[in-house]
Design a protein around this motif. Sequence first.
Motif, short mmCIF file in Angstrom:
data_model
loop_
_atom_site.label_atom_id
_atom_site.label_comp_id
_atom_site.label_asym_id
_atom_site.label_seq_id
_atom_site.Cartn_x
_atom_site.Cartn_y
_atom_site.Cartn_z
N GLN A 162 13.88 -4.53 28.67
CA GLN A 162 15.59 -3.72 27.97
C GLN A 162 16.61 -4.04 28.65
N VAL A 163 16.56 -3.63 29.53
CA VAL A 163 17.70 -3.54 30.54
C VAL A 163 18.07 -5.24 31.26
N ARG A 164 16.85 -5.58 31.05
CA ARG A 164 17.08 -7.64 31.78
C ARG A 164 17.11 -8.08 30.37
N THR A 165 16.90 -7.84 29.33
CA THR A 165 17.75 -8.80 27.73
C THR A 165 18.57 -8.38 27.54
N GLU A 166 19.37 -7.20 28.29
CA GLU A 166 20.66 -5.93 28.07
C GLU A 166 21.44 -7.03 28.41
N ILE A 167 20.68 -7.05 29.97
CA ILE A 167 21.56 -7.96 31.24
C ILE A 167 22.15 -9.48 31.10
N HIS A 168 20.94 -9.93 29.95
CA HIS A 168 21.48 -10.69 29.85
C HIS A 168 21.89 -11.23 28.28
N ARG A 169 21.95 -10.76 27.70
CA ARG A 169 22.67 -10.93 26.01
C ARG A 169 24.50 -10.12 26.82
N LEU A 170 24.68 -9.51 27.82
CA LEU A 170 26.10 -9.13 28.29
C LEU A 170 26.87 -10.50 28.80
N HIS A 171 26.29 -10.32 29.81
CA HIS A 171 26.98 -12.46 30.73
C HIS A 171 26.60 -13.58 29.28
N GLU A 172 25.61 -13.56 28.08
CA GLU A 172 25.83 -14.85 28.13
C GLU A 172 27.29 -14.78 27.18
N SER A 173 27.46 -12.70 25.95
CA SER A 173 28.73 -12.69 25.56
C SER A 173 30.12 -12.86 26.32
N LEU A 174 30.21 -12.15 27.64
CA LEU A 174 31.32 -12.09 28.47
C LEU A 174 31.34 -13.22 29.88
N GLY A 175 30.37 -14.04 30.03
CA GLY A 175 30.67 -15.04 30.58
C GLY A 175 31.29 -14.24 32.49
N PHE A 176 30.66 -13.65 32.89
CA PHE A 176 31.03 -13.33 33.82
C PHE A 176 30.20 -13.57 35.21
N SER A 177 30.69 -14.34 36.09
CA SER A 177 29.61 -14.52 37.24
C SER A 177 29.68 -13.71 38.16
N ALA A 178 28.74 -13.94 38.71
CA ALA A 178 27.28 -12.91 39.14
C ALA A 178 26.60 -12.89 40.24
N VAL A 179 25.93 -12.38 40.84
CA VAL A 179 25.41 -12.96 41.65
C VAL A 179 24.05 -11.53 41.92
N PHE A 180 22.82 -11.42 41.64
CA PHE A 180 21.47 -11.47 41.17
C PHE A 180 20.67 -10.81 41.98
N VAL A 181 20.40 -9.54 42.95
CA VAL A 181 19.19 -9.84 44.23
C VAL A 181 17.83 -9.43 43.74
N THR A 182 16.86 -9.75 44.01
CA THR A 182 15.80 -9.65 43.37
C THR A 182 14.49 -10.03 44.09
N HIS A 183 13.17 -9.67 44.13
CA HIS A 183 12.39 -10.18 44.61
C HIS A 183 11.08 -10.42 43.79
N ASP A 184 11.05 -9.95 41.94
CA ASP A 184 10.61 -10.52 40.77
C ASP A 184 10.56 -12.20 40.75
N GLN A 185 10.28 -13.05 40.09
CA GLN A 185 10.22 -14.17 39.79
C GLN A 185 10.18 -14.37 39.03
N SER A 186 9.85 -12.80 38.11
CA SER A 186 9.86 -13.35 36.34
C SER A 186 11.57 -12.47 35.83
N GLU A 187 12.10 -11.85 36.90
CA GLU A 187 13.64 -11.54 36.63
C GLU A 187 13.34 -12.46 36.81
N ALA A 188 13.84 -13.47 37.90
CA ALA A 188 14.55 -14.38 38.66
C ALA A 188 15.29 -15.82 37.37
N PHE A 189 13.92 -16.20 36.59
CA PHE A 189 13.55 -17.50 35.72
C PHE A 189 14.04 -16.74 34.31
N ALA A 190 14.23 -15.15 33.48
CA ALA A 190 14.66 -15.36 32.48
C ALA A 190 16.18 -15.02 32.87
N LEU A 191 16.84 -14.84 34.07
CA LEU A 191 18.48 -14.66 34.25
C LEU A 191 19.05 -15.58 34.75
#
Length: 376
Positions: free
Chosen positions: A178-207
């Motif tokens: 749910q929160v992953r989808t929220e982050i994706h939606r906010l980035h799509e609407s606001l267009g901010f620049s971001a660096v996201f750290v993760t060890h989870d490849q599913s998060e990486a591919f989605a975002l």
Amino acid sequence: MASKFRVSGLTKSYGPHVIVDNLELDIDEGEFLVLLGPSGCGKTTTLRCLAGLETPEVGSITFTDQTVFDSSKRVNVPAYKRKIGMVFQSYALWPNMTVRKNIAYPLRARKMRDALAGGRVEEAADMVDCGHLLDRYPAQLSGGQQQRIALARGLVARPDLVLFDEPLSNLDARLRNQVRTEIHRLHESLGFSAVFVTHDQSEAFALGDKLAIMKAGKIEQLDTPQAVFDNPASDYVAEFIGMSNRLELHRVGTGWRTKAGVDVTIERQLPDVPAIVMRLWPDDVQLHHDMTGVQPHAVAISAHLLSSEFGGRYYDVTVAAGPEEFRLRADAALHGSWLRSAVEGAPVVISFRPEDMRAYSMNDSEAERGVLVGTP
């Protein structure tokens, strides 16, 4: 057009251990960059250097036209003066402050009085569907609500760069999605620049707009998620993103043979080397009772069952073929009736198409990982 954010020659060590090693990185305006890799690869340390929470020994960091760190010029802008938002793994909310005051904290710290008076806090809370929680305290919120508040706080000051330090890892699977989808939606609407750290490849591919897969403080591959998925640049990258099946082939005459003694015909051109490593996705490997179900031109290998785990519409299956193990997903509708009662050691057959394999070089030592040497 020049990149908005640039990291050049960045090196950070802890004692004798080099954690970030001469790192080069460009981030475009509005880009969502994911730093992906296992623990200890340097991704979080890179993020903390961007934030100003760690001081590198060498290199420079530039935000647009401002140099925030330069070892040669002795420039090191403190974290509170860098125009960043930070979303932490642990939420890092002030327990004695209401949600309203937690979200407002970056505005107060930067003395953005007009933003405070203009409803920026309420706007940020509404963006993450938490406007009704403004007068509660963090202890009165669920983990998902706390992470949404941390996200609102990271965005409220409209920073140049938003930094995410594994923000989903403390959430259960449902909230994480749910929160992953929220982050994706906010980035799509606001267009901010971001660096996201993760060890989870599913998060990486989605975002991610871009993925930077790190190894030992360096970037092993930097590309779009689709390009990384289609063509992992090295055996290390292929393994980390989930291409878990590793098949070692040795040259025999003009062909190739597995460790289990199965001859494999590969139509595409490969280097004239004595051995190569091939990688396959679990979805590329098919399970059979015997040889009768194998498609023409597919590679078929006799194996025995090690384990099968029920996953609803599929089974996660592990088999052994000689010294090598393979992981695959078997359709429950086709194989469930016999997998439910199958015992360890039961004979099976696996197959795959040669064109689905990715080829990598291999040194004499099996511990050495090579680079891409052939694609379909």
